[in-house]
Enzyme design. Structure first.
Site, mmCIF file in Angstrom:
data_model
loop_
_atom_site.group_PDB
_atom_site.id
_atom_site.type_symbol
_atom_site.label_atom_id
_atom_site.label_comp_id
_atom_site.label_asym_id
_atom_site.label_seq_id
_atom_site.Cartn_x
_atom_site.Cartn_y
_atom_site.Cartn_z
ATOM 1 C CB VAL A 81 10.292 25.801 38.244
ATOM 2 C CG1 VAL A 81 10.388 24.733 39.501
ATOM 3 C CG2 VAL A 81 8.746 25.878 37.694
ATOM 4 C CG LEU A 83 13.382 22.189 40.873
ATOM 5 C CD1 LEU A 83 13.813 20.823 40.021
ATOM 6 C CD2 LEU A 83 12.604 22.095 41.615
ATOM 7 C CB THR A 108 13.379 28.651 32.329
ATOM 8 O OG1 THR A 108 13.133 29.080 31.070
ATOM 9 C CG2 THR A 108 14.863 28.403 32.626
ATOM 10 C CB CYS A 109 13.073 23.849 35.349
ATOM 11 S SG CYS A 109 13.157 22.900 37.185
ATOM 12 C CE1 TYR A 110 18.526 28.618 34.434
ATOM 13 C CE2 TYR A 110 16.725 29.480 35.205
ATOM 14 C CZ TYR A 110 17.533 29.309 34.171
ATOM 15 O OH TYR A 110 17.571 30.524 33.147
#
Length: 137
Positions: A81, A83, A108-110
């Site tokens: 994801v 952002l 994983t989110c950045y």
């Protein structure tokens, strides 16, 4: 030496690629979905309503793309994801939980990333095809 099938996946139920890439590729029994934005199909513009609306639309597109590849949300093993603003993290999670309601994939989110078209969120996924047995501990 045995061969592995590589198949390009494309569907009109998702926005067309905005650059030189495919919507998804199936390699053997694994589906690799390109990042999906919350765009309207007819205008190729972002849906109004910010991160929540864009996340819901992106997940709708992702669901359609996975179906076209012979997979589904229940067979996703990993998402990434992206952002535009990390302050949207909780909002995006609320929409995300409506689609990935159980047996969440690895993720994983950045945040703080400049996304295409000024999008608030972009979601990519890796999923499986065929029969999948889920084992939880």
């Amino acid at each position: 030496m045995s061969s592995i099938v590589r198949k390009v996946i494309s569907t009109k139920k998702c926005p067309k690629a905005l650059a030189p890439y495919n919507q998804a590729i199936v390699a053997d029994r694994t589906v690799y979905c390109s990042g999906v934005l919350g765009m309207e199909l007819d205008t190729l513009k972002l849906v109004p309503g910010g991160a929540a609306a864009q996340t819901a639309k992106a997940l709708e597109h992702l669901t359609n793309l996975l179906a076209e590849a012979g997979s589904g949300i229940d067979k996703v093993v990993k998402t990434t994801v992206l952002l535009g603003d990390m302050n949207d993290y909780a909002t995006v999670n609320e929409e995300y939980k409506k689609v990935f309601s159980s047996s969440f994939p690895a993720r994983t989110c950045y945040g703080g990333i400049k996304l295409p078209l000024g999008a608030a969120v972009e979601i990519e996924a890796i999923a499986l095809t065929g029969a999948v047995v889920n084992i939880s501990e």
